[in-house]
Design an enzyme around this catalytic site. Structure first.
Site: not given
Length: 1059
Positions: A384-386
């Protein structure tokens, strides 16, 4: 560009109307097709063409949707067309009907029904017995099956078209009325000024107004893999269907919809159908295997029935082939195949996927590829992207370092030196493509990079300046924009200020500080010494450890004219991003979403590894990962894996994983788009994916139980003799319940949260596990027990159930011959009113007690006296005609009498048997349907959960299917007996049917309890209080246990210790 770049719709080319503009539709279209540079230069390039089209390079079109002037959107749409192109028309319903009729099994059924109808109506004997009714009834069943199949296909097509229409819509940044706004791609018109940035998708043909290194990927149209740079002099033509890979710019739209490059390409191709998903392929293999078993059973049944028929009829009488003969046997065999072939499996997958896609939209999961629904159920890792996914993407400057001073909150304008303040404002306003608007309710709507939005908010709210005013004032001074790149982690803008150029730069603090040679402090601009750089890096580390994103803002000056400088000096960003002067460092807070820690914990319980992908400072990443629960203390001496780069990360991605991204490029590449960029929505997609797999398993458990029972009983009924337990139409009704109704009920079950306690479904996961097999076998045996009792015991008329008694043929001869033989002998040789009583007595005695064909006890054969002391011959002609009647053994009157009575009684018994068996078989049929409905409810829970009714009354689709099924069954039993060969049942029989049907529930409960007790004994679960009482178990008596919740029927125990 993919099809989603232009929305589908019913569109016609714009009519040839007198254009109010100085460039007509045909002229503009032709110039765009030919990429006519002579036309481009003649009209004054993009700026001149914009004015000729009633637009403005600076202000764009009129933003008022109700405006009607030459600069209005509606007028441009009327003259140049809408940004839509005609979609492939849906298949006509009758075409779908024809496709359904092409099914080989259905063709065989139609052929058999035609033969049955023709013979039943053409042959007088058959017509007299109404045998044509069965053929007509099968025709009706074929029509119903065909219409249901076509209806399912039609509704599926409509549903997917609606979902695709949603998929085709994207937001485009345009300038209207001098303001940047967002509009849907379908609202774009010729004359619009579109803002393009890296990652954007081009949805209409355009020409470049200004380019800041604008580079396009045109491989989707031209096949060229090399990126194409766009500028106002050499190549200004931007085609729809392409994507921005680098840089930014403004473009003028010159062609939309069917007149654009992509629109014309789409007009030449048709959309391909959806490929089969992995689950559908797996089900196809299973369906083929089941179909083969069904075919084998059908062949065996046909052969067994045909042999029996030939033996009984002593040959192959053509006149009787439609009188419960080969025609019916063939129809029965075909019906067995129809029931066995699980055509409902692909329907169940389609319904489940389509239903899941629709419901996932409400959970902010937009499914672009159907197979992704089920694939997510097997996800083992989520990368996941932050920013914006794990965090709120609501960035605010909360700390900073400016002019040699640390600020624990965002500085105010009065806190900073005037020169430093002006540098900061210029950097925030000009070195940014983001903007925000204040909506009517006072909320701010941010568009663009959220880090840049945080700086704009700092400038307007804390530094008390208007970023829009700065942009308007210096817009003409901007010479070049250097966009952000992940390689350098910084972005810059080159501005002309009087007699010099000034570069404003910002980026990741630890990267930018390496390029700084000076710094603004309280003492003025000083040299960036190692000690000062170290101090600043310590500040950056301290802020990063608190979870802040650290951005360093800098500037650099260049002479307006420098003879030593190469002409292309400013084209290479590496030439300008050096020798920088540090203005300050801001610490930007992006709070973790409140729901993310729980979602991460849920993923871990579900056996899914969560990995955070970010370009942030390592300390910031570690802090956020801990807040989210991704990183945790692994104990002393155990290394904590924090960061991976390059090859290591790519190797990790070879696992089954799902990456959530947000740019238009990533959306186009993704199978599922998370609409709200929320990590918890990704978890919901996993839940829905597992739900699809679970729902298919539920349907499989239900359907295979029906198949198991139907095939075994059909085979036993055909081979062992007696009646077929279910006739053709009843089997077709069962098939309809099993396939269409069952698929609709079980494939639309909402996901149960407990699904996230299971391990992921691997690629090699079997569709049918041992738990399902156990329930299929137990429920199948329960159903067959009652079916065989109804089929073989009930007709024997046990005590209290004498009304179901069906006499065997011998008993029937004894009881009914005296009443019926007179009609058989009427008109026979030597039969008169005077001789008839004696002839009836002789014939009935012979067929009942002399072995022609029966030799019953309880009576004496009249022929014994004629043949005493010898035994009565076994040959009927000899026994009846020898002696006083001469030696002719075939033509004597007594032989003819007995033969006539035997034939007549045989025909009468067939009718009697069929009529008397109707009641027990009607009860059997009703019990079978009731047990199927009860088992359909049992199939809602396939992991040995005790409560199969959980959520039952909240699922209106399931309730509707059960209600409709039982309602139609009541109509069949009470009003359609002529077609289905059943009799109306009284209330006691209905009560018994429902009681036996619901008996499947306690049987299922006991099966689950015994199964769970077995696993408790082997240490796979903690026993519940019920299991301890039932299984007589105590913790001390169980082999081993691990740390698993008592109420979890899913996860295996780990870390078991011997009790």
């Amino acid at each position: 560009m993919p099809p989603s770049a232009v929305a589908h719709g019913d569109v016609e080319a714009p009519a040839k109307e007198l254009s109010p503009y100085r460039v007509g539709f045909e002229e503009l279209t032709k110039a765009n097709e030919e990429k006519d540079m002579e036309f481009y230069n003649r009209v004054g390039k993009a700026g001149g063409l914009a004015r000729l089209l009633g637009s403005s390079p600076d202000r764009g079109l009129n933003p008022d949707p109700n405006a009607t002037g030459h600069d209005s959107v509606s007028e441009h749409r009327r003259i140049f067309g809408a940004n839509k192109h005609a979609e492939v028309p849906p298949k006509n319903f009758f075409v779908l009907v024809w496709e359904v009729v092409q099914d080989p099994i259905l063709i065989l059924l139609i052929a058999a029904a035609a033969v049955s109808t023709i013979l039943g109506s053409a042959i007088p004997e058959e017509r007299k017995k109404n045998h044509w009714i069965e053929g007509v009834a099968i025709w009706v069943a074929v029509i119903v099956v065909t219409l249901v199949g076509a209806g399912n296909d039609y509704s599926k097509d409509l549903q997917f078209r609606k979902l695709n229409a949603q998929k085709d819509r994207i937001q485009i940044k345009v300038i209207r009325g001098g303001e940047q706004i967002l509009v849907e791609n379908t609202d774009l018109v010729v004359g619009d000024i579109v803002i393009l940035d890296t990652g954007d998708k081009v949805v209409a043909d355009a020409i470049v107004l200004d380019s800041q290194g604008l580079t396009m990927d045109e491989a989707s149209l031209t096949g060229e893999s090399d990126p194409m740079k766009k500028n106002i002099n050499e190549d200004p033509w931007v085609m729809s269907g392409t994507q921005v890979t680098e840089g930014s710019g403004h473009v003028l739209v010159i062609a939309v919809g069917p007149n654009s490059t992509w629109g014309k390409t789409m007009a030449l191709v048709t959309e391909a159908g959806d490929d089969e998903t992995p689950l559908q392929e797996k089900l196809g293999v299973l369906a083929t295997a089941i179909g083969k078993i069904g075919f084998l059973v059908a062949v065996c049944c046909f052969i067994a029935q045909l042999i029996k028929w030939c033996v009984v009829n002593k040959g192959f009488p053509i006149k009787k082939i439609n009188d419960n003969g080969p025609i019916q046997f063939f129809l029965y065999a075909i019906t067995i195949i129809v029931v066995a072939v699980p055509e409902g499996l692909p329907l169940a997958v389609t319904i489940s996927l389509a239903y899941s896609m629709k419901k996932m939209m409400t959970d902010n999961n937009f499914v672009r590829v159907l197979a992704a629904c089920e694939t997510m159920g097997g996800a083992t890792a989520i990368c996941s992207d932050k920013t914006g996914t794990l965090t709120e993407n609501r960035m605010t400057v909360v700390e900073g370092w400016f002019g040699g001073k640390k600020y624990d909150q965002a500085p105010r304008s009065g806190d900073l030196q005037p020169e430093l303040l002006e540098h900061l404002k210029m950097n925030c306003a000009l070195n940014s493509k983001a903007f925000y608007t204040v909506e009517k309710d006072g909320k701010m709507a941010f568009v663009g990079n959220r880090t840049e939005c945080a700086l704009l908010l700092l400038m307007n709210r804390d530094l008390e300046s208007d970023y829009k005013a700065y942009r308007t004032q210096h817009e003409r001074s901007v010479e070049k924009i250097y966009g952000f790149t992940s390689a350098k982690k910084m972005a810059s803008v080159l501005v002309r200020l009087g007699d010099k150029y000034r570069l404003y730069n910002k980026g990741a603090a630890e990267w930018v500080l390496k390029r700084c040679s000076r710094c603004i402090t309280q003492a003025g601009v000083v040299e960036m010494t190692p000690a000062l750089r170290g101090q600043l890096l310590d500040e950056v580390t301290a802020m990063a450890k608190r979870g802040l994103r650290c951005i360093c803002l800098t500037y650099a000056d260049f002479a307006l004219v420098d003879p030593k400088r190469p002409a292309d000096f400013f084209e290479d960003v590496d030439n300008v991003d050096n020798d920088l002067t540090c203005i300050g460092i801001v610490g930007i807070k992006d709070p973790v979403r409140t729901e993310v820690p729980d979602a991460v914990r849920t993923c871990k319980r579900a056996g899914i590894t969560v990995r955070m992908v970010t370009g942030d400072n390592i300390h910031t990443a570690r802090h956020i990962a801990r807040e989210c629960g991704i990183l945790y203390d692994m104990g002393p001496g155990k290394p904590e894996p924090v960061a991976m780069e390059g090859p290591a990360f790519r190797d990790m991605l070879k696992e089954d994983s799902f990456v959530a991204l947000r740019t238009e490029v990533s959306k186009e590449a993704a199978d599922i788009v998370i609409l709200d960029d929320n990590f918890s929505s990704i978890v919901k997609s996993v839940l829905w994916g597992r739900s699809v797999f679970a729902n298919i398993r539920k349907f499989l458990q239900f359907q295979l139980t029906v198949n198991f029972v139907a095939l075994v009983t059909a085979f036993v009924g055909a081979v062992a003799g007696g009646h077929e337990p279910l006739n053709i139409l009843q089997l077709l009704w069962v098939n309809l319940i099993m396939d269409t109704m069952g698929a609709l009920a079980l494939a639309t079950e909402d996901p149960h949260p407990a699904l996230l306690l299971q391990r992921p479904n691997g690629r090699t996961e079997h569709l049918i596990n041992w738990k399902m097999s156990k329930h299929i076998f137990v429920q199948g045996c329960y159903q067959m027990l009652w079916m065989f009792l109804c089929l073989y015991l009930l007709p024997m008329g046990p005590k209290g159930l004498e009304r179901y008694l069906v006499h065997d043929k011998q008993t029937y001869y004894q009881l009914e011959c005296a009443n019926k033989a007179g009609r058989a002998l009427s008109g026979k040789v030597n039969i008169t009113a005077a001789t008839l009583p004696n002839a009836v007595e002789l014939a009935c005695n012979a067929v009942s007690y002399c072995g022609f064909p029966y030799n019953a006890s309880g009576g004496s054969c009249v022929l014994k006296n004629e043949w005493a002391p010898a035994a009565v011959p076994t040959d009927m002609g000899t026994a009846l005609c020898k002696g006083a009647y001469g030696r002719n053994t075939t033509d004597c009157d007594r032989f003819q009498w007995v033969k006539a009575v035997d034939g007549y009684m045989d025909d009468e018994y067939k009718d009697y048997n069929e009529d008397e068996y109707k009641r027990p078989l009607s009860l059997l049929f009703n019990i079978f349907i009731c047990t199927q409905v009860a088992n359909e409810i049992n199939a809602r829970r396939i992991n040995d959960e005790y409560n199969v009714f959980e959520g039952f009354f909240g699922n209106w689709i399931f309730l509707a299917v059960i209600t409709i099924t039982m309602g139609l069954q009541a109509i069949i039993i009470n009003f359609l007996g002529l077609f289905f060969k059943v009799e109306p049942l009284d209330w006691q029989e209905w009560l018994a049917s429902i009681a036996i049907g619901t008996g499947a529930w306690p049987v299922s409960f006991l099966t689950r309890l015994i199964s769970r007790c077995t696993r408790v004994m082997y240490g796979q679960y903690f026993p519940t209080a019920l299991e301890e009482r039932f299984c007589h178990l105590r913790v001390s008596r169980v082999k081993s246990f691990g740390l698993v919740r008592q109420d979890s029927p899913y996860a295996p125990l780990r870390g078991c210790n011997a009790a």
